[in-house]
Write a protein that holds these residues in place. Structure first.
Motif, PDB file in Angstrom:
ATOM      1  N   GLY A 299     -15.211  -8.418   4.056  1.00 40.50           N
ATOM      2  CA  GLY A 299     -15.132  -7.016   3.651  1.00 40.50           C
ATOM      3  C   GLY A 299     -14.530  -6.696   2.643  1.00 40.50           C
ATOM      4  N   SER A 300     -14.433  -7.625   1.540  1.00 40.46           N
ATOM      5  CA  SER A 300     -13.783  -7.412   0.338  1.00 40.46           C
ATOM      6  C   SER A 300     -14.679  -6.282  -0.500  1.00 40.46           C
ATOM      7  CB  SER A 300     -13.639  -8.399  -0.656  1.00 40.46           C
ATOM      8  OG  SER A 300     -12.842  -9.603   0.027  1.00 40.46           O
ATOM      9  N   ASP A 301     -13.889  -5.274  -1.199  1.00 42.02           N
ATOM     10  CA  ASP A 301     -14.585  -4.304  -2.120  1.00 42.02           C
ATOM     11  C   ASP A 301     -14.745  -4.960  -3.440  1.00 42.02           C
ATOM     12  OD1 ASP A 301     -14.292  -1.942  -0.157  1.00 42.02           O
ATOM     13  OD2 ASP A 301     -12.262  -2.244  -0.739  1.00 42.02           O
ATOM     14  N   LEU A 302     -13.871  -5.642  -3.995  1.00 34.53           N
ATOM     15  CA  LEU A 302     -14.026  -6.327  -5.134  1.00 34.53           C
ATOM     16  C   LEU A 302     -13.637  -7.805  -5.266  1.00 34.53           C
ATOM     17  CD1 LEU A 302     -11.857  -3.841  -5.452  1.00 34.53           C
ATOM     18  CD2 LEU A 302     -12.622  -4.012  -7.774  1.00 34.53           C
ATOM     19  N   ILE A 303     -14.099  -8.602  -6.257  1.00 35.13           N
ATOM     20  CA  ILE A 303     -13.489  -9.938  -6.367  1.00 35.13           C
ATOM     21  C   ILE A 303     -12.829 -10.204  -7.581  1.00 35.13           C
ATOM     22  CG2 ILE A 303     -14.345 -12.320  -6.694  1.00 35.13           C
ATOM     23  CD1 ILE A 303     -15.130 -11.545  -4.070  1.00 35.13           C
ATOM     24  N   LEU A 304     -11.490 -10.648  -7.436  1.00 33.65           N
ATOM     25  CA  LEU A 304     -10.444 -10.831  -8.458  1.00 33.65           C
ATOM     26  C   LEU A 304     -10.306 -12.332  -8.851  1.00 33.65           C
ATOM     27  CD1 LEU A 304      -8.144 -10.115 -10.254  1.00 33.65           C
ATOM     28  CD2 LEU A 304      -6.671  -9.901  -8.291  1.00 33.65           C
TER      29      LEU A 304
ATOM     30  N   ALA B 114       0.816  -1.209  -0.191  1.00 30.22           N
ATOM     31  CA  ALA B 114       0.018  -0.056   0.145  1.00 30.22           C
ATOM     32  C   ALA B 114       0.652   1.135  -0.018  1.00 30.22           C
ATOM     33  CB  ALA B 114      -0.876  -0.141   1.225  1.00 30.22           C
ATOM     34  N   LYS B 115       1.954   1.303   1.100  1.00 28.85           N
ATOM     35  CA  LYS B 115       2.858   2.499   0.975  1.00 28.85           C
ATOM     36  C   LYS B 115       3.737   2.538  -0.299  1.00 28.85           C
ATOM     37  CE  LYS B 115       2.954   4.816   3.895  1.00 28.85           C
ATOM     38  NZ  LYS B 115       2.258   5.880   4.385  1.00 28.85           N
ATOM     39  N   ALA B 116       3.829   1.551  -1.034  1.00 29.40           N
ATOM     40  CA  ALA B 116       4.736   1.538  -2.280  1.00 29.40           C
ATOM     41  C   ALA B 116       3.960   2.321  -3.448  1.00 29.40           C
ATOM     42  CB  ALA B 116       5.036  -0.056  -2.733  1.00 29.40           C
ATOM     43  N   GLY B 117       2.412   2.312  -3.117  1.00 31.71           N
ATOM     44  CA  GLY B 117       1.731   2.801  -4.193  1.00 31.71           C
ATOM     45  C   GLY B 117       0.496   2.304  -4.518  1.00 31.71           C
ATOM     46  N   ALA B 118       0.501   0.947  -4.099  1.00 33.75           N
ATOM     47  CA  ALA B 118      -0.895   0.175  -4.578  1.00 33.75           C
ATOM     48  C   ALA B 118      -2.348   0.776  -4.061  1.00 33.75           C
ATOM     49  CB  ALA B 118      -0.842  -1.336  -4.159  1.00 33.75           C
ATOM     50  N   ASP B 119      -3.335   0.890  -5.137  1.00 31.88           N
ATOM     51  CA  ASP B 119      -4.480   1.182  -4.818  1.00 31.88           C
ATOM     52  C   ASP B 119      -5.439   0.129  -4.477  1.00 31.88           C
ATOM     53  OD1 ASP B 119      -4.362   3.970  -5.922  1.00 31.88           O
ATOM     54  OD2 ASP B 119      -3.752   3.082  -7.759  1.00 31.88           O
ATOM     55  N   ILE B 120      -5.252  -1.023  -5.118  1.00 28.77           N
ATOM     56  CA  ILE B 120      -5.868  -2.120  -4.834  1.00 28.77           C
ATOM     57  C   ILE B 120      -5.026  -3.401  -4.020  1.00 28.77           C
ATOM     58  CG2 ILE B 120      -7.440  -4.178  -5.806  1.00 28.77           C
ATOM     59  CD1 ILE B 120      -8.212  -2.017  -7.962  1.00 28.77           C
ATOM     60  N   MET B 121      -5.037  -3.880  -2.914  1.00 26.86           N
ATOM     61  CA  MET B 121      -4.498  -4.993  -2.472  1.00 26.86           C
ATOM     62  C   MET B 121      -5.389  -6.390  -2.539  1.00 26.86           C
ATOM     63  SD  MET B 121      -2.833  -2.404  -0.753  1.00 26.86           S
ATOM     64  CE  MET B 121      -4.031  -2.042   0.705  1.00 26.86           C
ATOM     65  N   GLU B 122      -4.574  -7.101  -3.225  1.00 28.58           N
ATOM     66  CA  GLU B 122      -5.352  -8.521  -3.355  1.00 28.58           C
ATOM     67  C   GLU B 122      -5.182  -9.450  -2.161  1.00 28.58           C
ATOM     68  OE1 GLU B 122      -3.751 -10.812  -6.638  1.00 28.58           O
ATOM     69  OE2 GLU B 122      -2.854  -9.023  -7.269  1.00 28.58           O
ATOM     70  N   THR B 123      -6.105  -9.900  -1.625  1.00 30.87           N
ATOM     71  CA  THR B 123      -6.188 -10.750  -0.258  1.00 30.87           C
ATOM     72  C   THR B 123      -5.293 -12.043  -0.621  1.00 30.87           C
ATOM     73  OG1 THR B 123      -8.183 -11.949  -0.896  1.00 30.87           O
ATOM     74  CG2 THR B 123      -8.256 -10.109   0.310  1.00 30.87           C
TER      75      THR B 123
ATOM     76  N   ARG C 206      -7.578   3.241  -0.222  1.00 30.42           N
ATOM     77  CA  ARG C 206      -7.057   1.687  -0.851  1.00 30.42           C
ATOM     78  C   ARG C 206      -8.393   0.923  -0.920  1.00 30.42           C
ATOM     79  NH1 ARG C 206      -3.233   4.881   0.819  1.00 30.42           N
ATOM     80  NH2 ARG C 206      -1.131   4.306   0.502  1.00 30.42           N
ATOM     81  N   TYR C 207      -8.313  -0.130  -1.735  1.00 25.82           N
ATOM     82  CA  TYR C 207      -9.197  -1.152  -1.843  1.00 25.82           C
ATOM     83  C   TYR C 207      -8.969  -2.276  -1.808  1.00 25.82           C
ATOM     84  CZ  TYR C 207     -11.739   3.283  -3.782  1.00 25.82           C
ATOM     85  OH  TYR C 207     -12.132   4.347  -3.978  1.00 25.82           O
ATOM     86  N   VAL C 208      -9.657  -3.261  -1.357  1.00 27.41           N
ATOM     87  CA  VAL C 208      -9.469  -4.776  -1.027  1.00 27.41           C
ATOM     88  C   VAL C 208     -10.092  -5.483  -2.379  1.00 27.41           C
ATOM     89  CG1 VAL C 208      -9.512  -6.763   0.352  1.00 27.41           C
ATOM     90  CG2 VAL C 208      -8.945  -4.459   1.109  1.00 27.41           C
ATOM     91  N   ALA C 209      -9.341  -6.343  -2.963  1.00 24.37           N
ATOM     92  CA  ALA C 209      -9.793  -7.254  -3.982  1.00 24.37           C
ATOM     93  C   ALA C 209      -9.609  -8.599  -3.386  1.00 24.37           C
ATOM     94  CB  ALA C 209      -9.048  -7.183  -5.046  1.00 24.37           C
TER      95      ALA C 209
ATOM     96  N   PRO D 156     -17.556  -5.369  -7.869  1.00 21.41           N
ATOM     97  CA  PRO D 156     -16.994  -5.161  -9.014  1.00 21.41           C
ATOM     98  C   PRO D 156     -16.213  -6.547  -9.260  1.00 21.41           C
ATOM     99  CG  PRO D 156     -16.521  -3.177  -7.765  1.00 21.41           C
ATOM    100  CD  PRO D 156     -17.388  -4.072  -7.039  1.00 21.41           C
ATOM    101  N   VAL D 157     -16.194  -6.912 -10.515  1.00 18.54           N
ATOM    102  CA  VAL D 157     -15.447  -8.365 -10.699  1.00 18.54           C
ATOM    103  C   VAL D 157     -14.268  -7.868 -11.491  1.00 18.54           C
ATOM    104  CG1 VAL D 157     -15.572 -10.730 -11.387  1.00 18.54           C
ATOM    105  CG2 VAL D 157     -17.483  -9.635 -10.121  1.00 18.54           C
ATOM    106  N   MET D 158     -12.920  -8.477 -11.117  1.00 18.58           N
ATOM    107  CA  MET D 158     -11.756  -8.191 -12.153  1.00 18.58           C
ATOM    108  C   MET D 158     -11.708  -9.726 -12.511  1.00 18.58           C
ATOM    109  SD  MET D 158      -9.682  -5.879  -9.554  1.00 18.58           S
ATOM    110  CE  MET D 158      -8.222  -5.326 -10.964  1.00 18.58           C
ATOM    111  N   ILE D 159     -11.305  -9.967 -13.534  1.00 21.85           N
ATOM    112  CA  ILE D 159     -11.087 -11.213 -14.560  1.00 21.85           C
ATOM    113  C   ILE D 159      -9.784 -11.350 -15.049  1.00 21.85           C
ATOM    114  CG2 ILE D 159     -11.861 -12.756 -16.144  1.00 21.85           C
ATOM    115  CD1 ILE D 159     -14.819 -11.914 -15.489  1.00 21.85           C
TER     116      ILE D 159
END
Ligand SMILES: [Zn+2]
Length: 343
Positions: A182-187, A81-90, A135-138, A216-219
């Motif tokens: 509490g995920s925001d998205l599904i990847l 996150a601190k390196a610049g990620a907007d979305i973190m993958e679980t 930040r968002y959690v995928a 939102p779904v990322m594929i």
């Protein structure tokens, strides 16, 4: 079957706004970071506060660390996150009953997914409290270690080690945990078999119907050989046509043969897809020891080219990429506009 009348998750509008403004940054590899902690079997087992109810050795079961070493996993998410990620993958790539059967932890998958989402959420909120950037959690859904399209037995081509319905049930359990945590998205990622991915898409929409909200779904597919096809034999264009019914937030490629080999396939997807395009390659090809040698500068230069050519909306890293790679990638794409989508 797919109910598009469900309300969209609250993160969709700000994510769409962000995507219109700039290229979104995804995080890097969990496994490479876990290795730096040098964890032993005892560390994987934890202090007993989570009862594993399994006699299998657990070293190497990285997903389990969300339950037994949450501090380690939170720290890794926080660094990305601190390196610049907007979305973190679980940390849930293998958190299905199918993949956890190797460790005798089929009964723990709901807990693994809830904990995986919660620990990423804590890191996201910590980083956000410090710098004010959302930040968002995928919730990460892997392909499992079985394929529904291809026989693992060369003498019995009709045999399947897993059915669509087995996968649908297993993914459904996983995705329910990811939503509840509490995920925001599904990847849905590293897709080598489109039928597996379709089971995951179906299970996602069943879980959304139950939760009363559509995330939102990322594929993300993976290209497994130099001919540019997924393992189940599809070109990137065919892959898009197989998943477009899900109206994904993004579609793209990850893992595979590194950024250089990925470029023509990302360009092909960018030419046909009405979704955002997402690319997160490995840090090059694995060497003889299975390690990835590309420096942050090398990977970032190639991903920066994707951005310069207007091919991408979301970028990050897969196997072998560190927080330093993600910082370099974020830097390399910062001056380029995101790919425009007409739809
Ligand atoms: Zn990878």
């Amino acid at each position: 079957m797919i109910n598009f009348s469900l309300p969209d998750a609250p993160c969709l509008a700000p994510l769409r706004k962000l995507a219109a403004e700039r290229i979104i940054i995804l995080d890097g590899a969990m496994g490479t970071q876990v290795q730096t902690f040098g964890l032993t079997e005892d560390d994987f087992q934890g202090d007993g506060s989570y009862d594993l109810k399994s006699n299998h050795p657990q070293q190497g079961n990285n997903d389990l660390l969300s339950l037994t070493q949450p501090g380690v996993i939170e720290e890794i998410h926080y660094r990305f996150a601190k390196a610049g990620a907007d979305i973190m993958e679980t940390n849930t790539f293998s958190s299905t009953t199918i993949a956890q059967a190797d460790y005798g932890l089929e009964h723990a998958v709901y807990d693994l997914n809830v904990a995986g989402a919660q620990v990423a959420r804590r890191a996201a909120e910590r980083a956000e409290a410090e710098d004010g950037r959302k930040r968002y959690v995928a919730g990460a859904v892997g392909p499992t270690n079985r394929t529904a399209s291809i026989s693992p037995d060369v003498n019995d081509p009709g045999y399947r080690a897993v059915s669509f319905n087995d996968l649908r049930v297993a993914y459904g359990e996983q995705i329910k945990g990811l939503i509840d945590g509490g995920s925001d998205l599904i990847l849905i990622e590293t897709i080598f078999d489109t039928l597996n991915a379709k089971a995951a898409i179906f299970a996602s929409f069943e879980a959304f119907a139950e939760a009363g909200v559509r995330l939102p779904v990322m594929i993300s597919g993976t290209i497994t050989d130099a001919s540019g096809r997924t393992l189940s034999g599809q070109t990137p264009t065919a892959f898009w046509h197989s998943v477009m019914h899900a109206r994904p937030f993004s579609v793209g490629l990850n893992c595979a043969l590194g950024a250089a080999a990925m470029r023509p396939h990302i360009a092909e997807l960018a030419g046909v897809s009405s979704s955002l395009i997402c690319a997160y390659p490995n840090a090059g090809l694995p060497n003889a020891f299975g390690q990835y040698d590309e420096t942050p500068e090398q990977t970032a230069a190639q991903v920066g080219e994707f951005a310069r050519e207007g091919l991408v909306n979301v970028v990050g890293g897969c196997c072998g990429t560190t927080p330093e790679h993600i910082a370099a990638i974020a830097d390399a794409v910062a001056s380029f506009a995101p790919r425009e989508i007409s739809a």
